[in-house]
Design a protein around this motif. Structure first.
Motif, PDB file in Angstrom:
ATOM      1  N   UNK A  73       0.821  -1.207   0.000  1.00 25.75           N
ATOM      2  CA  UNK A  73       0.000   0.000   0.000  1.00 25.75           C
ATOM      3  C   UNK A  73       0.859   1.264   0.000  1.00 25.75           C
ATOM      4  N   UNK A  74       2.051   1.193   0.581  1.00 24.75           N
ATOM      5  CA  UNK A  74       2.927   2.363   0.566  1.00 24.75           C
ATOM      6  C   UNK A  74       3.329   2.719  -0.858  1.00 24.75           C
ATOM      7  N   UNK A  75       3.697   1.735  -1.653  1.00 22.79           N
ATOM      8  CA  UNK A  75       4.108   1.988  -3.038  1.00 22.79           C
ATOM      9  C   UNK A  75       2.922   2.513  -3.843  1.00 22.79           C
ATOM     10  N   UNK A  76       1.753   1.922  -3.648  1.00 26.47           N
ATOM     11  CA  UNK A  76       0.544   2.393  -4.328  1.00 26.47           C
ATOM     12  C   UNK A  76       0.267   3.843  -3.931  1.00 26.47           C
ATOM     13  N   UNK A  77       0.387   4.148  -2.661  1.00 28.38           N
ATOM     14  CA  UNK A  77       0.152   5.509  -2.177  1.00 28.38           C
ATOM     15  C   UNK A  77       1.125   6.508  -2.757  1.00 28.38           C
ATOM     16  N   UNK A  78       2.375   6.145  -2.797  1.00 27.40           N
ATOM     17  CA  UNK A  78       3.391   7.038  -3.337  1.00 27.40           C
ATOM     18  C   UNK A  78       3.156   7.304  -4.822  1.00 27.40           C
ATOM     19  N   UNK A  79       2.974   6.248  -5.591  1.00 28.49           N
ATOM     20  CA  UNK A  79       2.719   6.416  -7.019  1.00 28.49           C
ATOM     21  C   UNK A  79       1.413   7.170  -7.264  1.00 28.49           C
ATOM     22  N   UNK A  80       0.387   6.851  -6.498  1.00 31.99           N
ATOM     23  CA  UNK A  80      -0.893   7.530  -6.660  1.00 31.99           C
ATOM     24  C   UNK A  80      -0.792   9.017  -6.392  1.00 31.99           C
ATOM     25  N   UNK A  81      -0.064   9.392  -5.365  1.00 30.50           N
ATOM     26  CA  UNK A  81       0.121  10.814  -5.059  1.00 30.50           C
ATOM     27  C   UNK A  81       0.889  11.513  -6.179  1.00 30.50           C
ATOM     28  N   UNK A  82       1.935  10.877  -6.670  1.00 26.88           N
ATOM     29  CA  UNK A  82       2.696  11.468  -7.774  1.00 26.88           C
ATOM     30  C   UNK A  82       1.817  11.631  -9.008  1.00 26.88           C
ATOM     31  N   UNK A  83       1.036  10.605  -9.314  1.00 29.33           N
ATOM     32  CA  UNK A  83       0.166  10.672 -10.490  1.00 29.33           C
ATOM     33  C   UNK A  83      -0.899  11.754 -10.339  1.00 29.33           C
ATOM     34  N   UNK A  84      -1.413  11.935  -9.130  1.00 33.57           N
ATOM     35  CA  UNK A  84      -2.470  12.920  -8.901  1.00 33.57           C
ATOM     36  C   UNK A  84      -2.012  14.342  -9.189  1.00 33.57           C
ATOM     37  N   UNK A  85      -0.731  14.602  -9.019  1.00 34.27           N
ATOM     38  CA  UNK A  85      -0.232  15.967  -9.230  1.00 34.27           C
ATOM     39  C   UNK A  85       0.704  16.081 -10.437  1.00 34.27           C
ATOM     40  N   UNK A  86       0.768  15.009 -11.225  1.00 38.93           N
ATOM     41  CA  UNK A  86       1.661  15.019 -12.387  1.00 38.93           C
ATOM     42  C   UNK A  86       1.215  16.064 -13.393  1.00 38.93           C
ATOM     43  N   UNK A  87       2.175  16.541 -14.155  1.00 41.82           N
ATOM     44  CA  UNK A  87       1.860  17.490 -15.221  1.00 41.82           C
ATOM     45  C   UNK A  87       0.914  16.852 -16.223  1.00 41.82           C
TER      46      UNK A  87
END
Length: 108
Positions: free
Chosen positions: A88-102
């Motif tokens: 879940x940590x990896x999913x959370x990290x990637x999800x947060x990055x994707x949510x604010x990606x350009x």
């Protein structure tokens, strides 16, 4: 002038080593997307008896990114990923990055 413009460490490089590194991808998300496209069924995370493939990890983090965006999460916001040491940590990290990606990064 500063040590960073003078770059004195270059004198210690072995002959033939480049002074600058050119990366293939501009961001970690671009690298991750290329990895998913290249090998979606590759095992990304093994946790106890479970396995997440690259495609599974991509889909789960996309879902989180959409949920975060729908809640108004945007660049500069803080997010606590409060989980145990598990996938879940990896999913959370990637999800947060994707949510604010350009906008150049499109989610599937």
């Amino acid at each position: 002038m500063s040590v960073y413009t003078d770059r004195p460490w270059l004198a210690r490089y072995a002959d033939g080593l480049p002074a600058d590194i050119k990366t293939e991808y501009g961001t970690l998300l671009e690298m991750f997307a290329a990895s998913v496209a290249r090998a979606p069924d590759t095992e990304a995370i093994r946790y106890f008896d479970g396995v997440l493939t690259m495609a599974d990890l991509d889909a789960a983090s996309d879902a989180l990114a959409v949920g975060l965006a729908e809640q108004g999460f945007q660049p500069g916001d803080r997010l606590a990923v409060y989980v145990q040491n598990n996938p879940a940590f990896v999913v959370g990290l990637l999800g947060a990055w994707k949510a604010v990606a350009r906008p150049s990064r499109s989610t599937r």
